[in-house]
Design a protein around this motif. Sequence first.
Motif, PDB file in Angstrom:
ATOM      1  N   ARG A 130      -7.406   9.954  -5.382  1.00 38.58           N
ATOM      2  CA  ARG A 130      -8.770   9.415  -5.503  1.00 38.58           C
ATOM      3  C   ARG A 130      -8.758   7.888  -5.416  1.00 38.58           C
ATOM      4  NH1 ARG A 130      -9.521  13.939  -9.114  1.00 38.58           N
ATOM      5  NH2 ARG A 130      -8.718  12.730 -10.892  1.00 38.58           N
ATOM      6  N   GLU A 131      -7.654   7.286  -5.883  1.00 37.62           N
ATOM      7  CA  GLU A 131      -7.584   5.823  -5.841  1.00 37.62           C
ATOM      8  C   GLU A 131      -7.194   5.301  -4.459  1.00 37.62           C
ATOM      9  OE1 GLU A 131      -4.809   4.812  -8.832  1.00 37.62           O
ATOM     10  OE2 GLU A 131      -6.130   5.311 -10.533  1.00 37.62           O
ATOM     11  N   GLN A 132      -6.179   5.947  -3.889  1.00 36.33           N
ATOM     12  CA  GLN A 132      -5.615   5.423  -2.631  1.00 36.33           C
ATOM     13  C   GLN A 132      -6.271   6.015  -1.382  1.00 36.33           C
ATOM     14  OE1 GLN A 132      -3.371   3.080  -2.397  1.00 36.33           O
ATOM     15  NE2 GLN A 132      -2.436   2.939  -4.430  1.00 36.33           N
ATOM     16  N   PHE A 133      -6.669   7.295  -1.456  1.00 42.17           N
ATOM     17  CA  PHE A 133      -7.227   7.974  -0.276  1.00 42.17           C
ATOM     18  C   PHE A 133      -8.533   8.681  -0.660  1.00 42.17           C
ATOM     19  CE2 PHE A 133      -2.558   8.089  -0.210  1.00 42.17           C
ATOM     20  CZ  PHE A 133      -2.285   7.385   0.951  1.00 42.17           C
ATOM     21  N   PRO A 134      -9.549   7.931  -1.093  1.00 41.92           N
ATOM     22  CA  PRO A 134     -10.774   8.562  -1.620  1.00 41.92           C
ATOM     23  C   PRO A 134     -11.515   9.432  -0.601  1.00 41.92           C
ATOM     24  CG  PRO A 134     -11.099   6.213  -1.273  1.00 41.92           C
ATOM     25  CD  PRO A 134      -9.642   6.455  -1.096  1.00 41.92           C
ATOM     26  N   ASP A 135     -11.425   9.101   0.669  1.00 41.77           N
ATOM     27  CA  ASP A 135     -12.188   9.833   1.683  1.00 41.77           C
ATOM     28  C   ASP A 135     -11.344  10.851   2.456  1.00 41.77           C
ATOM     29  OD1 ASP A 135     -14.472   8.307   1.084  1.00 41.77           O
ATOM     30  OD2 ASP A 135     -13.745   6.682   2.388  1.00 41.77           O
ATOM     31  N   ALA A 136     -10.106  11.040   2.071  1.00 34.04           N
ATOM     32  CA  ALA A 136      -9.207  11.934   2.818  1.00 34.04           C
ATOM     33  C   ALA A 136      -9.505  13.400   2.513  1.00 34.04           C
ATOM     34  CB  ALA A 136      -7.749  11.627   2.494  1.00 34.04           C
ATOM     35  N   PRO A 166       0.845  -1.214   0.000  1.00 33.56           N
ATOM     36  CA  PRO A 166       0.000   0.000   0.000  1.00 33.56           C
ATOM     37  C   PRO A 166       0.872   1.253   0.000  1.00 33.56           C
ATOM     38  CG  PRO A 166       0.153  -0.872   2.221  1.00 33.56           C
ATOM     39  CD  PRO A 166       0.927  -1.831   1.326  1.00 33.56           C
ATOM     40  N   ALA A 167       0.262   2.369  -0.337  1.00 35.16           N
ATOM     41  CA  ALA A 167       0.999   3.640  -0.330  1.00 35.16           C
ATOM     42  C   ALA A 167       1.278   4.060   1.107  1.00 35.16           C
ATOM     43  CB  ALA A 167       0.187   4.715  -1.041  1.00 35.16           C
ATOM     44  N   PRO A 168       2.426   4.651   1.368  1.00 36.04           N
ATOM     45  CA  PRO A 168       2.725   5.123   2.737  1.00 36.04           C
ATOM     46  C   PRO A 168       1.671   6.112   3.236  1.00 36.04           C
ATOM     47  CG  PRO A 168       4.690   5.233   1.356  1.00 36.04           C
ATOM     48  CD  PRO A 168       3.532   4.932   0.450  1.00 36.04           C
ATOM     49  N   ALA A 169       1.381   6.062   4.538  1.00 36.17           N
ATOM     50  CA  ALA A 169       0.331   6.915   5.106  1.00 36.17           C
ATOM     51  C   ALA A 169       0.652   8.396   4.954  1.00 36.17           C
ATOM     52  CB  ALA A 169       0.145   6.564   6.583  1.00 36.17           C
ATOM     53  N   GLN A 170       1.959   8.760   5.005  1.00 39.28           N
ATOM     54  CA  GLN A 170       2.334  10.173   4.898  1.00 39.28           C
ATOM     55  C   GLN A 170       2.126  10.737   3.495  1.00 39.28           C
ATOM     56  OE1 GLN A 170       4.287   7.587   5.904  1.00 39.28           O
ATOM     57  NE2 GLN A 170       6.027   8.338   7.160  1.00 39.28           N
ATOM     58  N   ALA A 220      -2.716  16.412 -12.275  1.00 40.44           N
ATOM     59  CA  ALA A 220      -3.693  15.366 -12.594  1.00 40.44           C
ATOM     60  C   ALA A 220      -3.220  14.012 -12.086  1.00 40.44           C
ATOM     61  CB  ALA A 220      -3.927  15.322 -14.102  1.00 40.44           C
ATOM     62  N   ASP A 221      -1.902  13.729 -12.213  1.00 37.71           N
ATOM     63  CA  ASP A 221      -1.356  12.461 -11.706  1.00 37.71           C
ATOM     64  C   ASP A 221      -1.560  12.355 -10.199  1.00 37.71           C
ATOM     65  OD1 ASP A 221      -0.574  11.739 -14.210  1.00 37.71           O
ATOM     66  OD2 ASP A 221       1.558  12.249 -13.925  1.00 37.71           O
ATOM     67  N   VAL A 222      -1.274  13.461  -9.482  1.00 35.80           N
ATOM     68  CA  VAL A 222      -1.409  13.456  -8.019  1.00 35.80           C
ATOM     69  C   VAL A 222      -2.868  13.269  -7.633  1.00 35.80           C
ATOM     70  CG1 VAL A 222      -1.061  14.793  -5.918  1.00 35.80           C
ATOM     71  CG2 VAL A 222       0.654  14.879  -7.726  1.00 35.80           C
ATOM     72  N   ALA A 223      -3.773  13.984  -8.310  1.00 44.06           N
ATOM     73  CA  ALA A 223      -5.200  13.887  -7.986  1.00 44.06           C
ATOM     74  C   ALA A 223      -5.722  12.473  -8.225  1.00 44.06           C
ATOM     75  CB  ALA A 223      -5.983  14.900  -8.825  1.00 44.06           C
ATOM     76  N   ALA A 270      -0.425  11.077   1.574  1.00 45.37           N
ATOM     77  CA  ALA A 270      -1.569  11.963   1.336  1.00 45.37           C
ATOM     78  C   ALA A 270      -1.211  13.409   1.661  1.00 45.37           C
ATOM     79  CB  ALA A 270      -2.762  11.506   2.170  1.00 45.37           C
ATOM     80  N   THR A 271      -0.593  13.634   2.812  1.00 45.69           N
ATOM     81  CA  THR A 271      -0.204  14.999   3.208  1.00 45.69           C
ATOM     82  C   THR A 271       0.851  15.563   2.271  1.00 45.69           C
ATOM     83  OG1 THR A 271      -0.678  14.504   5.527  1.00 45.69           O
ATOM     84  CG2 THR A 271       0.736  16.397   5.090  1.00 45.69           C
ATOM     85  N   LEU A 272       1.838  14.735   1.922  1.00 42.32           N
ATOM     86  CA  LEU A 272       2.889  15.196   1.012  1.00 42.32           C
ATOM     87  C   LEU A 272       2.326  15.461  -0.389  1.00 42.32           C
ATOM     88  CD1 LEU A 272       5.781  12.796   2.117  1.00 42.32           C
ATOM     89  CD2 LEU A 272       5.596  15.248   2.575  1.00 42.32           C
ATOM     90  N   SER A 273       1.325  14.672  -0.783  1.00 43.53           N
ATOM     91  CA  SER A 273       0.714  14.878  -2.100  1.00 43.53           C
ATOM     92  C   SER A 273      -0.005  16.218  -2.159  1.00 43.53           C
ATOM     93  CB  SER A 273      -0.275  13.743  -2.403  1.00 43.53           C
ATOM     94  OG  SER A 273       0.399  12.508  -2.510  1.00 43.53           O
ATOM     95  N   LEU A 274      -0.648  16.605  -1.050  1.00 45.75           N
ATOM     96  CA  LEU A 274      -1.312  17.913  -1.017  1.00 45.75           C
ATOM     97  C   LEU A 274      -0.282  19.036  -1.153  1.00 45.75           C
ATOM     98  CD1 LEU A 274      -3.775  19.714  -0.630  1.00 45.75           C
ATOM     99  CD2 LEU A 274      -3.489  19.448   1.859  1.00 45.75           C
ATOM    100  N   GLN A 275       0.853  18.935  -0.427  1.00 46.77           N
ATOM    101  CA  GLN A 275       1.910  19.954  -0.558  1.00 46.77           C
ATOM    102  C   GLN A 275       2.432  20.025  -1.990  1.00 46.77           C
ATOM    103  OE1 GLN A 275       5.074  19.615   2.372  1.00 46.77           O
ATOM    104  NE2 GLN A 275       3.668  18.761   3.881  1.00 46.77           N
ATOM    105  N   LEU A 276       2.629  18.836  -2.592  1.00 49.50           N
ATOM    106  CA  LEU A 276       3.118  18.780  -3.963  1.00 49.50           C
ATOM    107  C   LEU A 276       2.100  19.408  -4.924  1.00 49.50           C
ATOM    108  CD1 LEU A 276       5.138  17.851  -6.104  1.00 49.50           C
ATOM    109  CD2 LEU A 276       4.091  15.574  -6.020  1.00 49.50           C
ATOM    110  N   SER A 277       0.825  19.124  -4.696  1.00 48.18           N
ATOM    111  CA  SER A 277      -0.226  19.667  -5.572  1.00 48.18           C
ATOM    112  C   SER A 277      -0.240  21.186  -5.544  1.00 48.18           C
ATOM    113  CB  SER A 277      -1.596  19.127  -5.132  1.00 48.18           C
ATOM    114  OG  SER A 277      -1.638  17.732  -5.264  1.00 48.18           O
ATOM    115  N   LYS A 278      -0.085  21.761  -4.364  1.00 53.09           N
ATOM    116  CA  LYS A 278      -0.084  23.226  -4.253  1.00 53.09           C
ATOM    117  C   LYS A 278       1.080  23.829  -5.031  1.00 53.09           C
ATOM    118  CE  LYS A 278      -2.458  23.419   0.209  1.00 53.09           C
ATOM    119  NZ  LYS A 278      -2.351  23.740   1.644  1.00 53.09           N
ATOM    120  N   GLN A 279       2.248  23.204  -4.934  1.00 48.35           N
ATOM    121  CA  GLN A 279       3.406  23.722  -5.675  1.00 48.35           C
ATOM    122  C   GLN A 279       3.235  23.532  -7.182  1.00 48.35           C
ATOM    123  OE1 GLN A 279       7.270  22.540  -4.264  1.00 48.35           O
ATOM    124  NE2 GLN A 279       6.743  22.837  -2.104  1.00 48.35           N
TER     125      GLN A 279
END
Length: 484
Positions: free
Chosen positions: A463-469, A430-434, A456-459, A436-445
Amino acid sequence: MLIIPAEHPLDWKRPPVITLLLILLNCLIYFAYQSGDEARQEAAIKSYLDGGLLNRERNLIVERLMQEHELKEYEREQVQAMPRQQLAGAALTDLEFEQQIHQRADYQADAQWQSKRQAAEAARDQISSFRFGFIPERFTIQGLFGAMFLHGSFDHLLGNMLFLFIFGFALELALGKATYLLLYLASGLASHLLWWAVEPAWVPGVGASGAIAGLMGMYLGVYGLRRIKFFYWLGPLFGYFTAPALWVLPVFLGKELYGALLADNNVNYWAHFGGIAFGFIAVWLPRQFNRIQVDEAYINKEDADAPFKRELQALDQLIGRFVLDQAASRGLDLLQRYPERLELLDKLYPVAKTRQDKALFSALLKQLFALPAGSGQLALLQKLASDAGEGQSPMLKHPSVLLHLLQHLLREGDSRHALQPWRLLAAQTPAPAQLATLSLQLSKQLGQRGDRHGLADVARLLREQFPDAEQTRQVNLLQAHLAR
């Protein structure tokens, strides 16, 4: 006449902490404590006048002023016509006059006079220069120590702090903080003791100049007969000259001796003389017997980084000759002795990658990830990200390494290279728990860069790994905002 050393430029990489703290302490005492002296003096004069002491002592203080200033008889009326506050101040602050009063038979027989004067003197003794100043004829320990932290005026403070900084920053580095501070204080004591021994006086002495004069002597003692650069200012003439430091000692001492014997002003030349002499002897004499530690590399202007640079050059030669086993072994040793040096990390990374040396790789990455932001490590981080993406080093694909690499690239604001470790982490199950948070930081940049493809890749991953986050919801909103 002014002669000061100009041998060393100030190096803020090695700030003179003790010197700066001494300057701060002197300034705090002057502005926070001595600023109340005017009110204390007014209170003392009021006590003197309210006690009716001027009526008793007017003729005595007038006579004292006539004698002290060698005034003619026809000037007596001018002295007698002085304002009451001025006469009262003169009577209170003249300690020799006070001693004469105390020895008078009529004063000793008059309990009321004694009581009123003692009250006025007690109020006067709250003034900083009388409470903590050094008065040779009234030797006190608190005066011996306290006087070197008091100043008579702002100009007095400013001049002393300037010279404290000029002499102090180099001596602190040459002698070490503890020795420097100890000798600074000892010079202040020695300057007062010489004044007490040679010229017993009733005048309060204040100022750091005796201790600072000690620094002048120490400077000459450190360099001895070594030729150093001085700045001079003699009337309209000024410039630089080089000379053996020891040759300047007679000039310093002669100037103070001349002032002590012939000058007619309020400068405490004997204290200066004592400080210079003590400071010089306290450093020069132990140096003759290797009894005091001096940073020879500093006074010889050697590059403090020279040993490291020599080691780095030797490592470079090993790498250039492809003796990588020895380079790896020496690299581990250098990482221990010179931790978190980016130049060393840059040299060792190709060695660790080529040899797939786990011990060297581990030590190198720990130090790289420990560097504070903005230390110039971005280029090496980018190289690691590229190598990880190309699969050149299996060790770079470890999840913990990739997480650290992603975090540091995001901290440096490099979203383009951060996508490399992010994609490798996203591919793990599975994807590491951290992530999701790092993906949000990456998305903003990525959004700030306008990189819709990367966003689009990050989003899609979120949606696949953390749909409810919550991070998924925020990235979806960001993607929708950029699509407008």
